[in-house]
Design a protein around this motif. Sequence first.
Motif, PDB file in Angstrom:
ATOM      1  N   ASP A  67       0.796  -1.220   0.000  1.00  0.00           N
ATOM      2  CA  ASP A  67       0.000   0.000   0.000  1.00  0.00           C
ATOM      3  C   ASP A  67       0.830   1.272   0.000  1.00  0.00           C
ATOM      4  O   ASP A  67       0.294   2.368   0.098  1.00  0.00           O
ATOM      5  CB  ASP A  67      -0.940   0.013   1.217  1.00  0.00           C
ATOM      6  N   GLY A  68       2.137   1.158  -0.097  1.00  0.00           N
ATOM      7  CA  GLY A  68       2.914   2.380  -0.188  1.00  0.00           C
ATOM      8  C   GLY A  68       4.171   2.327   0.640  1.00  0.00           C
ATOM      9  O   GLY A  68       4.612   1.279   1.116  1.00  0.00           O
ATOM     10  N   GLY A  69       4.749   3.489   0.818  1.00  0.00           N
ATOM     11  CA  GLY A  69       6.000   3.572   1.532  1.00  0.00           C
ATOM     12  C   GLY A  69       7.173   3.329   0.594  1.00  0.00           C
ATOM     13  O   GLY A  69       7.022   2.925  -0.551  1.00  0.00           O
ATOM     14  N   GLY A  70       8.349   3.588   1.105  1.00  0.00           N
ATOM     15  CA  GLY A  70       9.557   3.410   0.323  1.00  0.00           C
ATOM     16  C   GLY A  70      10.394   4.669   0.320  1.00  0.00           C
ATOM     17  O   GLY A  70      10.034   5.690   0.918  1.00  0.00           O
ATOM     18  N   ARG A  71      11.524   4.614  -0.383  1.00  0.00           N
ATOM     19  CA  ARG A  71      12.443   5.753  -0.391  1.00  0.00           C
ATOM     20  C   ARG A  71      13.286   5.715  -1.656  1.00  0.00           C
ATOM     21  O   ARG A  71      13.450   4.681  -2.299  1.00  0.00           O
ATOM     22  CB  ARG A  71      13.362   5.699   0.835  1.00  0.00           C
ATOM     23  N   TRP A  72      13.810   6.872  -1.998  1.00  0.00           N
ATOM     24  CA  TRP A  72      14.718   7.004  -3.126  1.00  0.00           C
ATOM     25  C   TRP A  72      16.164   6.833  -2.663  1.00  0.00           C
ATOM     26  O   TRP A  72      16.527   7.281  -1.584  1.00  0.00           O
ATOM     27  CB  TRP A  72      14.579   8.370  -3.780  1.00  0.00           C
ATOM     28  N   GLU A  73      16.964   6.217  -3.516  1.00  0.00           N
ATOM     29  CA  GLU A  73      18.414   6.226  -3.368  1.00  0.00           C
ATOM     30  C   GLU A  73      19.001   6.794  -4.649  1.00  0.00           C
ATOM     31  O   GLU A  73      18.641   6.365  -5.747  1.00  0.00           O
ATOM     32  CB  GLU A  73      18.963   4.814  -3.123  1.00  0.00           C
ATOM     33  N   PHE A  74      19.922   7.756  -4.503  1.00  0.00           N
ATOM     34  CA  PHE A  74      20.444   8.459  -5.662  1.00  0.00           C
ATOM     35  C   PHE A  74      21.943   8.211  -5.829  1.00  0.00           C
ATOM     36  O   PHE A  74      22.704   8.248  -4.860  1.00  0.00           O
ATOM     37  CB  PHE A  74      20.190   9.961  -5.538  1.00  0.00           C
ATOM     38  N   ALA A  75      22.328   7.964  -7.073  1.00  0.00           N
ATOM     39  CA  ALA A  75      23.739   7.819  -7.410  1.00  0.00           C
ATOM     40  C   ALA A  75      24.296   9.105  -7.990  1.00  0.00           C
ATOM     41  O   ALA A  75      25.514   9.250  -8.150  1.00  0.00           O
ATOM     42  CB  ALA A  75      23.916   6.687  -8.428  1.00  0.00           C
ATOM     43  N   THR A  76      23.419  10.033  -8.329  1.00  0.00           N
ATOM     44  CA  THR A  76      23.792  11.301  -8.954  1.00  0.00           C
ATOM     45  C   THR A  76      23.126  12.433  -8.189  1.00  0.00           C
ATOM     46  O   THR A  76      22.005  12.292  -7.712  1.00  0.00           O
ATOM     47  CB  THR A  76      23.326  11.336 -10.420  1.00  0.00           C
ATOM     48  N   ARG A  77      23.797  13.540  -8.090  1.00  0.00           N
ATOM     49  CA  ARG A  77      23.194  14.731  -7.498  1.00  0.00           C
ATOM     50  C   ARG A  77      22.284  15.380  -8.535  1.00  0.00           C
ATOM     51  O   ARG A  77      22.736  15.819  -9.597  1.00  0.00           O
ATOM     52  CB  ARG A  77      24.265  15.719  -7.040  1.00  0.00           C
ATOM     53  N   LEU A  78      21.001  15.434  -8.237  1.00  0.00           N
ATOM     54  CA  LEU A  78      20.025  15.975  -9.171  1.00  0.00           C
ATOM     55  C   LEU A  78      19.795  17.456  -8.903  1.00  0.00           C
ATOM     56  O   LEU A  78      20.042  17.939  -7.787  1.00  0.00           O
ATOM     57  CB  LEU A  78      18.704  15.225  -9.035  1.00  0.00           C
ATOM     58  N   PRO A  79      19.321  18.211  -9.910  1.00  0.00           N
ATOM     59  CA  PRO A  79      18.979  19.616  -9.677  1.00  0.00           C
ATOM     60  C   PRO A  79      17.979  19.756  -8.530  1.00  0.00           C
ATOM     61  O   PRO A  79      16.969  19.044  -8.488  1.00  0.00           O
ATOM     62  CB  PRO A  79      18.374  20.057 -11.012  1.00  0.00           C
ATOM     63  N   GLU A  80      18.246  20.642  -7.620  1.00  0.00           N
ATOM     64  CA  GLU A  80      17.436  20.765  -6.401  1.00  0.00           C
ATOM     65  C   GLU A  80      15.979  21.057  -6.701  1.00  0.00           C
ATOM     66  O   GLU A  80      15.083  20.566  -6.010  1.00  0.00           O
ATOM     67  CB  GLU A  80      18.021  21.865  -5.511  1.00  0.00           C
ATOM     68  N   ASP A  81      15.719  21.859  -7.723  1.00  0.00           N
ATOM     69  CA  ASP A  81      14.347  22.237  -8.058  1.00  0.00           C
ATOM     70  C   ASP A  81      13.820  21.492  -9.279  1.00  0.00           C
ATOM     71  O   ASP A  81      12.855  21.927  -9.913  1.00  0.00           O
ATOM     72  CB  ASP A  81      14.267  23.750  -8.303  1.00  0.00           C
ATOM     73  N   GLY A  82      14.422  20.352  -9.597  1.00  0.00           N
ATOM     74  CA  GLY A  82      13.987  19.584 -10.742  1.00  0.00           C
ATOM     75  C   GLY A  82      14.576  20.113 -12.040  1.00  0.00           C
ATOM     76  O   GLY A  82      15.417  21.013 -12.059  1.00  0.00           O
ATOM     77  N   TRP A  83      14.101  19.564 -13.170  1.00  0.00           N
ATOM     78  CA  TRP A  83      14.614  19.966 -14.468  1.00  0.00           C
ATOM     79  C   TRP A  83      13.452  19.979 -15.459  1.00  0.00           C
ATOM     80  O   TRP A  83      12.486  19.229 -15.321  1.00  0.00           O
ATOM     81  CB  TRP A  83      15.721  19.019 -14.935  1.00  0.00           C
TER      82      TRP A  83
END
Length: 296
Positions: A67-83
């Motif tokens: 039903d949900g939950g979870g988290r992101w793991e990032f290997a790259t630094r993404l733009p703070e405000d998106g792209w």
Amino acid sequence: MAELVEQPLLMVGEGWDGYRLLDSGNGRKLESFGAYRFIRPEPQAMWQPRQGDWQADGEFLPGADEDGGGRWEFATRLPEDGWPLSWNETRFTAQPTPFRHLQFFPDMAPVWEWMRDRLSEREDAETLNLFGYTGVGSLALSRHGKVTHVDASKKSVAQARENAVLSGMEDKPIRWLVDDAGKFAAREVRRGNRYDGIILDPPKFGRGPKNETWRLEEGLPDLIRDCRQLLDEGSSFLFLTVYAVRMSSLSIAGLLSEALAALPGKIEHGDLAVRETGEDGRILPTAIFARWSNPR
């Protein structure tokens, strides 16, 4: 009387420069959103991946329950405000969210095209986008006239407004409303208003701006009945999408058939899907839909 077409259909997104389904399998999918790649859960990808090594800038790791939950793991630094990404003339911001999405639903691209085809060259249409999220569908519809965009999330509506500015569409005749979709539709019925087209993308579960509780199986029948009162014989379409439920598209088509029986046109249903890139790309189903259209 609206004809119910029993044979299901496929509406398949082929991807575009801003989005590609690169591979899928083992309950996951690898996608590109512009210059960045992401891995997300996808239970319907029951086959084996075609690529041996998925390189991604981020991966969403699901929680322990369905039903949900979870988290992101990032290997790259993404733009703070998106792209920024684009679809046709609309521009919008992509960014990972806590709900595993990236602020828009790429499998909706064939739906946006279908709605535009229903309105043809009209510029005076009035359309309603319930559960409008970050507004890409509303911006796509604004080519044809006035749009009323409704979502219970103040943050989503704020992002939709930002997407309008990014697209150079801040002057388009769009009403951006933070409201409970069901209550808004009921008020529109009491006001005697009508629309040329309605799109609704309700969640399985949600809460309104005043903590109203939404459960799809309980709330959808009444909402569809109200939507029927906002359409007439001169209207062009209603499009309903449903995600993450144990339900057949024939079930929601039956709901539309009952509610819209007195209108002309036809009711169709089936799966939304996205095709992998490359030769012999597989088709990955993502949601079910039911739609009413009136050729007039």
